[in-house]
Scaffold this motif. Structure first.
Motif, PDB file in Angstrom:
ATOM      1  N   UNK A   1       0.837  -1.205   0.000  1.00 28.13           N
ATOM      2  CA  UNK A   1       0.000   0.000   0.000  1.00 28.13           C
ATOM      3  C   UNK A   1       0.870   1.253   0.000  1.00 28.13           C
ATOM      4  N   UNK A   2       1.920   1.263   0.819  1.00 35.93           N
ATOM      5  CA  UNK A   2       2.820   2.418   0.880  1.00 35.93           C
ATOM      6  C   UNK A   2       3.535   2.628  -0.450  1.00 35.93           C
ATOM      7  N   UNK A   3       3.973   1.529  -1.063  1.00 34.44           N
ATOM      8  CA  UNK A   3       4.658   1.634  -2.342  1.00 34.44           C
ATOM      9  C   UNK A   3       3.723   2.172  -3.417  1.00 34.44           C
ATOM     10  N   UNK A   4       2.471   1.697  -3.400  1.00 35.86           N
ATOM     11  CA  UNK A   4       1.479   2.182  -4.362  1.00 35.86           C
ATOM     12  C   UNK A   4       1.209   3.666  -4.161  1.00 35.86           C
ATOM     13  N   UNK A   5       1.108   4.085  -2.888  1.00 39.71           N
ATOM     14  CA  UNK A   5       0.873   5.491  -2.579  1.00 39.71           C
ATOM     15  C   UNK A   5       2.013   6.355  -3.091  1.00 39.71           C
TER      16      UNK A   5
ATOM     17  N   UNK B   1      -4.968   9.040  -7.600  1.00 38.71           N
ATOM     18  CA  UNK B   1      -4.831   8.496  -6.247  1.00 38.71           C
ATOM     19  C   UNK B   1      -5.856   7.391  -5.965  1.00 38.71           C
ATOM     20  N   UNK B   2      -6.688   7.093  -6.933  1.00 41.62           N
ATOM     21  CA  UNK B   2      -7.692   6.023  -6.814  1.00 41.62           C
ATOM     22  C   UNK B   2      -8.633   6.234  -5.625  1.00 41.62           C
ATOM     23  N   UNK B   3      -9.140   7.468  -5.492  1.00 40.96           N
ATOM     24  CA  UNK B   3     -10.103   7.785  -4.441  1.00 40.96           C
ATOM     25  C   UNK B   3     -11.315   8.469  -5.074  1.00 40.96           C
ATOM     26  N   UNK B   4     -12.382   8.551  -4.295  1.00 45.44           N
ATOM     27  CA  UNK B   4     -13.613   9.146  -4.812  1.00 45.44           C
ATOM     28  C   UNK B   4     -14.066  10.374  -4.039  1.00 45.44           C
ATOM     29  N   UNK B   5     -13.364  10.692  -2.953  1.00 44.24           N
ATOM     30  CA  UNK B   5     -13.774  11.845  -2.148  1.00 44.24           C
ATOM     31  C   UNK B   5     -12.570  12.454  -1.448  1.00 44.24           C
TER      32      UNK B   5
ATOM     33  N   UNK C   1      -7.740  10.355   4.343  1.00 47.28           N
ATOM     34  CA  UNK C   1      -7.465   9.123   5.093  1.00 47.28           C
ATOM     35  C   UNK C   1      -6.309   8.357   4.476  1.00 47.28           C
ATOM     36  N   UNK C   2      -6.238   8.341   3.140  1.00 41.97           N
ATOM     37  CA  UNK C   2      -5.153   7.639   2.450  1.00 41.97           C
ATOM     38  C   UNK C   2      -3.802   8.252   2.776  1.00 41.97           C
ATOM     39  N   UNK C   3      -3.746   9.571   2.775  1.00 42.00           N
ATOM     40  CA  UNK C   3      -2.484  10.259   3.044  1.00 42.00           C
ATOM     41  C   UNK C   3      -2.067  10.129   4.509  1.00 42.00           C
ATOM     42  N   UNK C   4      -3.072   9.940   5.398  1.00 40.32           N
ATOM     43  CA  UNK C   4      -2.756   9.740   6.814  1.00 40.32           C
ATOM     44  C   UNK C   4      -2.415   8.286   7.109  1.00 40.32           C
ATOM     45  N   UNK C   5      -2.596   7.414   6.133  1.00 44.40           N
ATOM     46  CA  UNK C   5      -2.291   6.003   6.321  1.00 44.40           C
ATOM     47  C   UNK C   5      -3.385   5.236   7.027  1.00 44.40           C
TER      48      UNK C   5
END
Length: 211
Positions: free
Chosen positions: A143-147, A196-200, A206-210
């Motif tokens: 997940x971290x590598x993908x981010x 970033x593969x997000x919708x909101x 939340x993704x950036x905060x892990x």
């Protein structure tokens, strides 16, 4: 826990009877294993490109403490130095005299120790828990590598917009701060969400905060 797909349990013990008994126990629980008769042999396999363990593969290590040649503790030190304990948890197999040493190793990062003779059910429970930890750690790393990959794909302007979106600013205020049109903000915002593969905005934060 259901056996982790493609997981592999490594058995390192100089006693052939112990290796065979553990391999049989693991087969009975549908857990594949590979055995080594020495810590030296296992250490060599780690540096071999076609060795049995792949860094992206969930696994755990059942490790005897006392063996001819390299001891289990010396191998454990190598795993610490290579920062492998989270992806390859170590369960020490110890005799009574080794228990204090094994307890100290747990404090230094070993997953657990089981005193010989051990309970089959208790040992398998701990092996499955170790495999679950390994799988979770590997998923977190992916997940971290993908981010990081997705972040690297953003343009400088998209990064600017992303940071302001995460702060909760509406498009109009983002446009004012960056001195661009609202329509341009909308375009960059959509591209950020897509890359970033997000919708909101909440999902992005939340993704950036892990989380």
């Amino acid at each position: 826990m259901q056996p982790t797909e493609d997981a592999l349990v490594f058995i390192v013990d100089d006693d052939a009877g112990v290796r065979e008994a553990l391999a049989w126990l693991l087969r009975s629980r549908r857990l594949p294993s590979q055995s080594f008769d020495s810590a030296d042999a296992f250490a060599e396999s780690l540096i071999t490109s076609n060795g049995p363990w792949r860094p992206a593969q969930p696994g755990c290590l059942l490790l005897d403490v006392r063996m001819p040649g390299m001891s289990g503790l010396a191998l454990f030190e190598q795993l610490i130095e290579r920062q492998l304990l989270d992806v390859l948890p170590v369960i020490f197999l110890t005799g009574h005299a080794d228990v204090p040493t094994a307890v100290d190793s747990v404090k230094r990062g070993a997953f657990d120790f089981c005193e010989k003779p051990f309970s089959d059910n208790a040992l398998v429970d701990r092996i499955e828990q170790a495999l679950a930890r390994s799988a979770h750690t590997l998923q977190s790393l992916r997940t971290k590598q993908s981010l990081q990959h997705n972040l690297a794909d953003l343009t400088e302007r998209e990064r600017d917009v992303m940071h302001l979106v995460v702060e909760g600013l509406p498009n109009k205020l983002i446009a004012d701060q960056l001195d661009i049109s609202v329509r341009t903000v909308e375009v960059h915002r959509a591209r950020v969400f897509d890359k970033m593969n997000v919708k909101s905005a909440v999902e992005l934060a939340n993704l950036l905060r892990g989380e």
